[in-house]
Write a protein that holds these residues in place. Structure first.
Motif, PDB file in Angstrom:
ATOM      1  N   ARG A 104       0.826  -1.201   0.000  1.00  0.00           N
ATOM      2  CA  ARG A 104       0.000   0.000   0.000  1.00  0.00           C
ATOM      3  C   ARG A 104       0.862   1.253   0.000  1.00  0.00           C
ATOM      4  N   ARG A 105       2.017   1.205   0.691  1.00  0.00           N
ATOM      5  CA  ARG A 105       2.885   2.381   0.762  1.00  0.00           C
ATOM      6  C   ARG A 105       4.076   2.261  -0.205  1.00  0.00           C
ATOM      7  N   ASN A 106       4.066   1.224  -1.031  1.00  0.00           N
ATOM      8  CA  ASN A 106       5.128   1.011  -2.021  1.00  0.00           C
ATOM      9  C   ASN A 106       6.507   0.910  -1.361  1.00  0.00           C
ATOM     10  N   ILE A 107       6.558   0.103  -0.279  1.00  0.00           N
ATOM     11  CA  ILE A 107       7.817  -0.131   0.444  1.00  0.00           C
ATOM     12  C   ILE A 107       8.357  -1.491   0.020  1.00  0.00           C
ATOM     13  N   ASP A 108       9.621  -1.519  -0.329  1.00  0.00           N
ATOM     14  CA  ASP A 108      10.274  -2.751  -0.764  1.00  0.00           C
ATOM     15  C   ASP A 108      10.724  -3.552   0.456  1.00  0.00           C
ATOM     16  N   LEU A 109      10.115  -4.722   0.643  1.00  0.00           N
ATOM     17  CA  LEU A 109      10.494  -5.611   1.758  1.00  0.00           C
ATOM     18  C   LEU A 109      11.464  -6.667   1.245  1.00  0.00           C
ATOM     19  N   GLY A 110      12.556  -6.884   1.979  1.00  0.00           N
ATOM     20  CA  GLY A 110      13.531  -7.886   1.579  1.00  0.00           C
ATOM     21  C   GLY A 110      13.976  -8.741   2.751  1.00  0.00           C
ATOM     22  N   LEU A 111      14.311 -10.009   2.432  1.00  0.00           N
ATOM     23  CA  LEU A 111      14.786 -10.941   3.466  1.00  0.00           C
ATOM     24  C   LEU A 111      16.050 -11.615   2.964  1.00  0.00           C
ATOM     25  N   GLU A 112      17.080 -11.564   3.777  1.00  0.00           N
ATOM     26  CA  GLU A 112      18.337 -12.253   3.476  1.00  0.00           C
ATOM     27  C   GLU A 112      18.542 -13.340   4.540  1.00  0.00           C
ATOM     28  N   ALA A 113      18.153 -14.548   4.205  1.00  0.00           N
ATOM     29  CA  ALA A 113      18.274 -15.695   5.123  1.00  0.00           C
ATOM     30  C   ALA A 113      18.378 -16.947   4.281  1.00  0.00           C
ATOM     31  N   ASP A 114      19.573 -17.505   4.194  1.00  0.00           N
ATOM     32  CA  ASP A 114      19.783 -18.658   3.322  1.00  0.00           C
ATOM     33  C   ASP A 114      19.744 -19.992   4.054  1.00  0.00           C
ATOM     34  N   ARG A 115      19.600 -19.987   5.357  1.00  0.00           N
ATOM     35  CA  ARG A 115      19.556 -21.254   6.099  1.00  0.00           C
ATOM     36  C   ARG A 115      18.862 -21.024   7.440  1.00  0.00           C
ATOM     37  N   PRO A 116      18.397 -22.101   8.097  1.00  0.00           N
ATOM     38  CA  PRO A 116      17.756 -21.943   9.407  1.00  0.00           C
ATOM     39  C   PRO A 116      18.768 -21.453  10.449  1.00  0.00           C
ATOM     40  N   VAL A 117      18.295 -20.575  11.314  1.00  0.00           N
ATOM     41  CA  VAL A 117      19.102 -20.074  12.430  1.00  0.00           C
ATOM     42  C   VAL A 117      18.294 -20.339  13.698  1.00  0.00           C
ATOM     43  N   ILE A 118      18.728 -21.325  14.487  1.00  0.00           N
ATOM     44  CA  ILE A 118      17.952 -21.798  15.637  1.00  0.00           C
ATOM     45  C   ILE A 118      18.495 -21.188  16.928  1.00  0.00           C
ATOM     46  N   VAL A 119      17.602 -20.643  17.712  1.00  0.00           N
ATOM     47  CA  VAL A 119      17.938 -20.161  19.048  1.00  0.00           C
ATOM     48  C   VAL A 119      16.957 -20.778  20.041  1.00  0.00           C
ATOM     49  N   GLU A 120      17.362 -20.812  21.322  1.00  0.00           N
ATOM     50  CA  GLU A 120      16.489 -21.328  22.383  1.00  0.00           C
ATOM     51  C   GLU A 120      15.982 -20.181  23.221  1.00  0.00           C
TER      52      GLU A 120
END
Length: 466
Positions: A341-357
């Motif tokens: 709606r606001r013409n904002i470019d969303l991006g994700l840089e994640a090539d593998r799972p990153v597990i935390v507890e």
């Protein structure tokens, strides 16, 4: 009646078991009685050795007296007249029986009992049995003038154990009485020492009890011994944390009431305007504003609840395995409509799972607030990028936006509750970054702010990997 007595007795025993004074006294007395028991055991055998030594010395003296009385007559015969003193040495009033034997080197009996048992070593007493009685036996070889080839005679003396055992008993009982007096005096001194030693701890207890409900000022560590001062310091630290927590809660309630008062008043006004408006267009406009205000206050209430749940001690600790890459992708998808709606470019840089507890729900709330803040403060036609990766054993979540950024002088204040930068046009409650810090610190991580290249803000979160 008997059950009541048993119950009271059981309660008294339970209280005594929980008493520090009783426990210390029991441990001291247990150690003392253990040492004394070992000492009494050792003293018994020392008394036995002393009694044997005295008996052996008496036997040796008696044998020498008898040996000195041995003589050779003109015909070459060995004769002896046993002096009464040689046997009276054993007359100690305990009714001991004395046996003796005098024989030549050729085995001829000169006087005494022919079947008296002989010890294996000269001048060393041994315990033997003779005529149904236990005896102490000692043998002495003694030269006699007049015998050919420097001949010798053997004198053996034996005495029953009555006097020896009586001496051992008297020596041991004497030592036992001294030990008993020692235990009694040590117990008294221990009790008095415990009373004086525990007095500062009791004063500390009374000082804490006498305090009012609102008194949380620190206690003086000098009122107790050095071993108890860490406890006083711990109490002072605890009361300081309680004070800080109470102050934070008071500020939180005050700020929350202030933040809720304005939108609630606005909702009331907008509802009144909508109810009085006859024009449909103006009424719809008032209702739309009413819906917007309702969403704002709903979001504020939700963030207040999230912040309360993120505070230490508010929830039972959880140890969920959370994939930050997957969670970030799902949250970005949920914000896709607003971004389009606001013409904002969303991006994700994640090539593998990153597990935390950690608490999975709160970790997702942390990501929601980070991404929501980035989208909210980004300008139209802007850009928001989320990167999830690993570095030096930590999970690293980085959120970039090209919004107005945060001045360096205010980067610490923005983590405070309800703090908002002056001149910010975007709607917000000032709780987003406060929630992020509470969640991150609760999970043992850290959060930092920096400038983005070309303008904007970079938020970096580091969490321990599972």
């Amino acid at each position: 009646m008997s059950n009541s007595v048993v119950t009271k007795a059981g309660g008294t025993i339970a209280r005594l078991r929980q008493s520090l004074r009783v426990q210390l006294l029991c441990w001291v007395l247990l150690t003392l009685f253990g040492a004394i028991a070992f000492n009494l055991y050792d003293s018994f055998w020392s008394a036995d050795a002393t009694a044997k030594l005295v008996t052996d010395r008496t036997l040796l003296a008696s044998a020498r007296v008898i040996a000195e009385a041995v003589r050779v007559d003109e015909g070459g015969n060995v004769q002896v007249d046993v002096p009464p003193a040689a046997l009276e040495m054993f007359d100690t009033g305990f009714g001991d029986r004395v046996f003796y034997q005098v024989i030549t080197v050729w085995g001829n009996l000169v006087s005494g009992f022919p079947d008296l048992p002989l010890p294996a070593v000269e001048r060393v007493g041994e315990n033997r049995a003779f005529h149904g009685a236990a005896v102490r036996v000692l043998m002495l070889d003694h030269p006699v003038v007049g015998l050919p080839n420097d001949g010798t005679i053997s004198v053996t003396v034996a005495v029953t154990h009555t006097s020896q055992y009586a001496m051992r008993r008297q020596l041991w009982l004497s030592d036992f009485s001294k030990q008993f007096v020692l235990v009694f005096l040590a117990s008294l001194v221990t009790i008095l020492g415990l009373q004086r030693g525990l007095a500062p701890a009791l004063r500390l207890r009374d000082a804490v009890r006498r305090r009012g409900r609102n008194r949380l000022d620190p206690l003086p560590p000098e009122m107790v011994q050095s071993e108890l001062r860490p406890l006083v310091h711990a109490l002072n630290d605890y009361m300081e944390r309680v004070q800080n927590q109470m102050a934070a809660q008071r500020r939180f309630v005050s700020n929350a009431a202030h933040q809720l008062r304005t939108p609630l008043a606005l909702i009331s006004t907008q509802a009144s305007v909508a109810s009085r408006e006859d024009d449909a267009a103006r009424r719809d406009e008032a209702l739309a504003a009413l819906r917007t205000s309702t969403r704002q206050i709903s979001r504020l209430a939700s963030q207040l609840l999230t912040l309360s749940r993120a505070e230490p001690g508010s929830r039972r600790p959880r140890s969920d395995a959370t994939d930050l890459s997957k969670a970030a992708r799902e949250i970005l998808e949920a914000h896709a409509e607003e971004a389009l709606r606001r013409n904002i470019d969303l991006g994700l840089e994640a090539d593998r799972p990153v597990i935390v507890e950690g608490d999975g729900t709160m970790l997702r709330e942390m990501l929601v607030n980070l991404i929501d803040n980035a989208v909210r403060y980004s300008s139209a036609d802007g850009r928001v990028t989320v990167a999830v990766g690993q570095e030096n054993g930590n999970a690293v979540v980085t959120v970039w936006d090209n919004g107005p950024g945060i001045p360096e002088g205010e980067r610490e204040q923005v983590f405070e509750r309800f703090y908002r930068i002056m001149g910010t046009e975007s709607e917000g409650s000032g709780l987003g970054l406060a929630i992020v810090r509470e969640v991150v610190e609760g999970a043992g991580g850290s959060v930092s702010l920096s400038d983005a290249d070309g303008g904007g803000l970079v938020v970096t979160v580091r969490l321990p990997l599972a």
